[in-house]
Design a protein around this motif. Structure first.
Motif, mmCIF file in Angstrom:
data_model
loop_
_atom_site.group_PDB
_atom_site.id
_atom_site.type_symbol
_atom_site.label_atom_id
_atom_site.label_comp_id
_atom_site.label_asym_id
_atom_site.label_seq_id
_atom_site.Cartn_x
_atom_site.Cartn_y
_atom_site.Cartn_z
ATOM 1 N N LYS A 6 39.476 40.694 50.794
ATOM 2 C CA LYS A 6 39.276 40.434 49.370
ATOM 3 C C LYS A 6 38.075 41.215 48.824
ATOM 4 O O LYS A 6 37.329 40.750 47.975
ATOM 5 N N GLU A 38 43.637 40.150 42.557
ATOM 6 C CA GLU A 38 42.453 39.297 42.639
ATOM 7 C C GLU A 38 42.728 37.942 41.990
ATOM 8 O O GLU A 38 42.316 36.905 42.517
ATOM 9 N N VAL A 83 44.469 45.790 40.855
ATOM 10 C CA VAL A 83 43.380 45.023 41.473
ATOM 11 C C VAL A 83 43.161 43.709 40.736
ATOM 12 O O VAL A 83 43.035 42.648 41.368
ATOM 13 N N TRP A 133 37.550 43.632 46.570
ATOM 14 C CA TRP A 133 38.318 44.212 45.475
ATOM 15 C C TRP A 133 37.767 45.550 45.002
ATOM 16 O O TRP A 133 38.547 46.449 44.683
ATOM 17 N N GLY A 166 42.996 35.983 45.189
ATOM 18 C CA GLY A 166 41.568 36.186 45.356
ATOM 19 C C GLY A 166 40.741 35.013 45.825
ATOM 20 O O GLY A 166 39.573 35.178 46.148
#
Length: 174
Positions: free
Chosen positions: A39, A75, A71, A41, A79
């Motif tokens: 994670k 996320e 992204v 990002w 996320g």
């Protein structure tokens, strides 16, 4: 019968250069999986071209254009630290189509915690295109297909038929 393995060179490439290019794309895909599962990002964003396309529409998701949009979507959907994922890719079929473009197909398996007590175990393929910019390979387009999806929790495991998975994925907002 000749049992020797023959590696064909791409357009205007010697064998060593060709193998280095293939390895660079393999490393790119490895970073894609590691950074997605971690994670991370901002670093995950660096594996894509700015105009990348991520298409999961065949498995109940959607088609997203633009690396920042890809992204942001992932996320928002995957996320949470309480939502671990594991992505494994293997058996790459990579073809250099020019000095700066390539295509690839990867067998894949992923585990996604959808919510407490509900996990997805998926099997399928990534179909990808790559672009080399200033000496670095990036993912230009990615399409996910699935051959099988199982939903499980610590007590039971259930194989989900493709048609039912598509309906469930759409309702879950993936």
């Amino acid at each position: 019968m000749d049992s020797a393995v023959h590696v064909e060179s791409g357009p205007d490439h010697d064998d060593l250069h060709y193998l280095r290019e293939l390895e660079a794309i393999k490393q790119l895909k490895a970073r894609y999986c590691r950074l997605l599962d971690a994670k991370d990002w901002s670093e995950w964003r660096t594996v894509f071209t700015d105009d990348a396309v991520n298409d999961t529409s065949e498995v109940g998701g959607k088609k997203i254009t633009g690396a920042d949009e890809i992204v942001a979507f992932l996320e928002a959907t995957l996320g949470k630290t309480s939502q671990p994922t594991v992505h494994h890719v293997h058996n790459p079929e990579i073809e250099l189509t020019s000095a700066t473009t390539a295509t690839g197909v990867w067998a894949m398996q992923d585990v996604v915690r959808l919510k407490p007590g509900l996990n997805l175990l998926g099997y399928g393929h990534y179909f990808e295109t790559y672009e080399k910019v200033d000496g670095t390979w990036y993912i230009k387009a990615l399409k996910l297909t699935r051959l099988r999806v199982d939903f499980f929790n610590p007590l039971i495991s259930l194989r989900m038929p493709t048609w039912l998975n598509t309906i469930a994925a759409r309702r879950a907002g993936r």
